[in-house]
Each structure stands twice: as C-alpha cells, then as structure tokens.
Enzyme design. Sequence first.
Site, PDB file in Angstrom:
ATOM      1  N   ASP A 107       0.817  -1.214   0.000  1.00  0.00           N
ATOM      2  CA  ASP A 107       0.000   0.000   0.000  1.00  0.00           C
ATOM      3  C   ASP A 107       0.855   1.270   0.000  1.00  0.00           C
ATOM      4  O   ASP A 107       0.531   2.238   0.678  1.00  0.00           O
ATOM      5  CB  ASP A 107      -0.917  -0.015   1.236  1.00  0.00           C
ATOM      6  CG  ASP A 107      -1.988   1.061   1.174  1.00  0.00           C
ATOM      7  OD1 ASP A 107      -2.484   1.339   0.083  1.00  0.00           O
ATOM      8  OD2 ASP A 107      -2.310   1.637   2.229  1.00  0.00           O
ATOM      9  N   ASP A 119       2.815   5.488   7.514  1.00  0.00           N
ATOM     10  CA  ASP A 119       1.585   4.737   7.270  1.00  0.00           C
ATOM     11  C   ASP A 119       1.888   3.299   6.825  1.00  0.00           C
ATOM     12  O   ASP A 119       1.792   2.955   5.645  1.00  0.00           O
ATOM     13  CB  ASP A 119       0.725   5.446   6.223  1.00  0.00           C
ATOM     14  CG  ASP A 119      -0.716   4.968   6.244  1.00  0.00           C
ATOM     15  OD1 ASP A 119      -1.053   4.162   7.123  1.00  0.00           O
ATOM     16  OD2 ASP A 119      -1.495   5.381   5.362  1.00  0.00           O
TER      17      ASP A 119
END
Length: 548
Positions: free
Chosen positions: A429, A449
């Site tokens: 991701d 993240d």
Amino acid sequence: MIKPSLGGSTRSIYLGLACLSLSLHLLLAFFCLSVLQTACVLPTSSPASTPTRTNSQHSQSISHSSSSSPSSAASSSRKLPTIPRSEEHHPLSANTSSDATGTRKKRIGAGKGQRVKSLSKLEELFKHPLYNLPRPQLQDDDWLLRLKTNEHGSDGESEEEEREDAVLDESQWHSASGQEGYDKAAWTSKAETHPPWLRFHLGISRWELYDRKDPIVAQLTHYLATQRVLGAVQKTGGTQLKLLMSFPNHGQALLKPMKQSRDAETDVNLFYFSDFERHNAEIAAFHLDRLLGFNRIPPVVGRLINVTSEVREITSDKKLARTFFTSPAGNVCFYGVCEYYCSSEHPVCGRPHELEVSLAAMLPDLSLAPRRSWRSPWRRSYSRNKLAQWQKDPAYCDTVKQKPPYSEGTRLVDLIDMAVLDFLMSNMDRHHYETFEKFGNETFLLHLDNGRAFGRHSQDEPSILVPLQQCCRIRRTTLLRLRILSLPAFRLSDVMRESLLSDPLAAVAPVLSEPHLSALDRRLAAVLQVVEACEQHHDDVIYDDWEG
C-alpha cells in the site's frame, strides 16, 4: 691454641651463611619461574574470536549513480567488498574482528569469581561498523527546526515582535494553558527543559528522523507508553479509523487500534486496498526500519488504553462520541467516521474496556515544517481490473530515470530502500511518500503509514521488489546491511524478535508471531537473490557510497 679454635668457628659461620643464601636464591628462582610460566599461558580463543579468512572472490554491487550521464557513471564505478557467506560465526573482516571480540564480553566484578556477560545479537549488530559510519557534518540548514534567538531580530520589528523577542532574550517559553488541563511549562533554550516530543522534533535533520544512539528515542517511546491522556479526537483524512491523542505537556500521538487478532492472516480474496490496518504492523515497521539503519519512521510504541476513561469520557469529538456502544458481550465499542470499515459491523472493542493500540510520535506541525507528497512511480492502479504502467513495461525504470527528481541525486536508491522495507514486511500500500519541503530533493523519504504491513506470513509479494528488479540499483550500505542480517550471527528474525521485546505490548503477547519472523528471513534471501541476478546481467555496476 685460641687462634686455631676461633678460625674454625668463623669458617663454620661463613659456610652456614653461604648455604642459607644459596637456599634463598633457589627458592626465589623457582617462584619466579612459576610466575613467568603462568603469565605466558595464552587464553584459549573461541571460534568467534578467531579472525576468519575472507574469500578471495569478490562480487559487484548495484546502487545509484550521482548522475545519469555515462561519463559520471564510469567515474563513480567501483567494486563492492563482499562478505563471505561461509562466515557463520562472525561477519567482520580480519581487521575488525579483534576489535569486535574485545567488545563481545564485558567483565564484571573483581578478583576471584569474575563472570563474563556476552552481548546479545542486537547489541552486537548495533556495534558493527556498518551501523556506526561517520556522519556528514551538519550545517545550520541541515536541521529541520532551530530555536529562535535574538540574532534573528530586525530593526523594523513591531511592538508585538519586540515583546516576543523579550521572552526569547530570557530564553524561556511559558505555557498559559494550565487551566485547560495542560501542565504549566517553562521551557528554556536548554534541551533538558524540553519535553521528549519537542526534543525529537528538534533532532530531525536532512538525513534522518533521529539518531539511533540519541537517548531521546528511548525517552520518547517511554513517554508515549506512560503519559496521561488528556484528549482524544478522530484524525481527519485517511481511509480507516485513527485517533489523535493529546498529553498534558502539549505532546500528541497518532493512535491506531487493534481491530483483529495479531495471528489472523489477511483473507487471500481481499485486495490490498481493502485490508484492515494493524496496530502491531506499525510497531514492527518502526523496529524493522531501525534494524535496516534507515531511521525514517517516527518512533512507535504499543500501549493498553481504557476506551471508556481515555477516549469516551474525555473526547471533544461529538461525531466520535456518538459511535460508542456496548456490545452483547458487555464490551465497550466504537467505530468512528471514516471511508472504510467505520460502521457498527466493524467496531473497535475493548475487553471490556481495555484495548491494545499503537501510538506513533507526531511529526512537527505542517505550519512549522511543511511536507511535500510525492506520487510513487511504482504506485499500483488501485483498480480491480487495470494494471499500472510498470506492470506492463519491463523497461519502465528507464523512463523513470529520465525524469526529475529520479534523474540525479539519491532519490532513486531512496525509493528502492523503501521498496526493500515494504517487501520484507509485505506492504503493498505504498502509493505516495513524503519529504520535508525545506530540504528540497536532497533529503530522505519518510516511511509513513505502515498499517497494512505484516498481513500474510505464508505468502510473499514479488511485485513489491519491481523497482529493484527493473532498475538494478541499490545503496551500498543497504546491501551490506542486508548481507549482515542474512548471517546466523545477526539473523534478521533473531534481532527483530529481540528488538520487539522492548515494546510494552510484548508483556501481553509477542508483537509479531513466529511465522511472521520466519518470513522475514525468507524474504531477505529473496532480496539478495534479486541483487545477484542483477550482478550477473550488468557488467559495469555502479554503487553509491553516500550515506544519509
């Protein structure tokens, strides 16, 4: 008659003294001989302390050239020293093995009963020269934030600015928020008066978020794990639930809650962009990033919080407060408001009040340190049917290398560093990355993240390594550290396991399960195989010796 008698007795005395002297000399000689023999006995050397012979063969490394032109590439080409894979006990060369052996054991106590304490694998790893390389001399412009002094004042200051400078002249900052629940603070220019989060912010440089050897890292993680929670609101942006936690000394942290068991693997039928974010993935990513020597992920720590007293009862976020409920099992739950998985069908629940979370240190406010977001050239299409350009064009890297900022500097190998990190923890991701605007293109990439990492331990995702496969470049120090971590003496799974033991959640359960730790070793071997394949097909391999 008297003289002969006296002469005989005198001779007897002299003879007795001579015998006594000879006896004393013999005793002294035997004593000295025994002492010398004891002192000359050499201690038995262990296999780890014996300098190993390096393999005469050498291999080429792949990395980043400082310029895309052939002339500059040729001028920077050099051979990369290799670490023999047969060296199972110690990876150091003959020049450094004796130094490492000297630090391997610490003697404690004195006299009889001395004991030897061996250093752990993690301690040995961080003593290795590759983790203690000389750092570039930092200039004033290489620090993200600096304390303002009266030297920055100007003749045309307003009365308000003059009053501010008067406070700065006293080198103090006073908080006036005591009545709101915040601690009354009086920070001076001395670092010891600053709270841990501020010292972390002031330590960010052009080349890394923190210095691994700076004690502030341990102080900051302890601060995140123990500080009293003053406020909790939902953080805007993003696709899944995140909370912004506030502390009495004006610090903040980003909270990600536990939504599923740490042993649960991601469903094979789920697309990467539909996966849950995992709190333990954020913790493990910080430790892995540190073991690779990157220092590009803000410190993260695990913590147990009370969702009633530390979220529901203190939140000022009305939208968040309306999502709390008590489950049929008697657990306090909430789900917040976000794009994905924020509904009563996907709640976050305590047991009945206690909840595992990750808390990440916040970066400086964007008003003080603006960041630029970059779209990754190897970003996935985030479509169930379409493929990205890099998935269809094997020579895609040639196109990337012709465009700024990848056409010069270290941006390309920085991106490949990030791809290696993502492959090791199986994070698909990575669609964007960020840098601090102040430093322009000459700086590191923020590895933010990482919640979708460590989803599957039974399956690897080779497509994450496509930047390395297509470009065949890697930073020299990154490659050497990967080779070090592939050796039994510093096996990645072992040092990762030991590093994670420092997290508070390790007392509750392992942050990563054993299958995930084993997967790290398997994936590391796959990265080195890709590097070997690149070396076999590229004659003039260029490596970059820059270390940020």
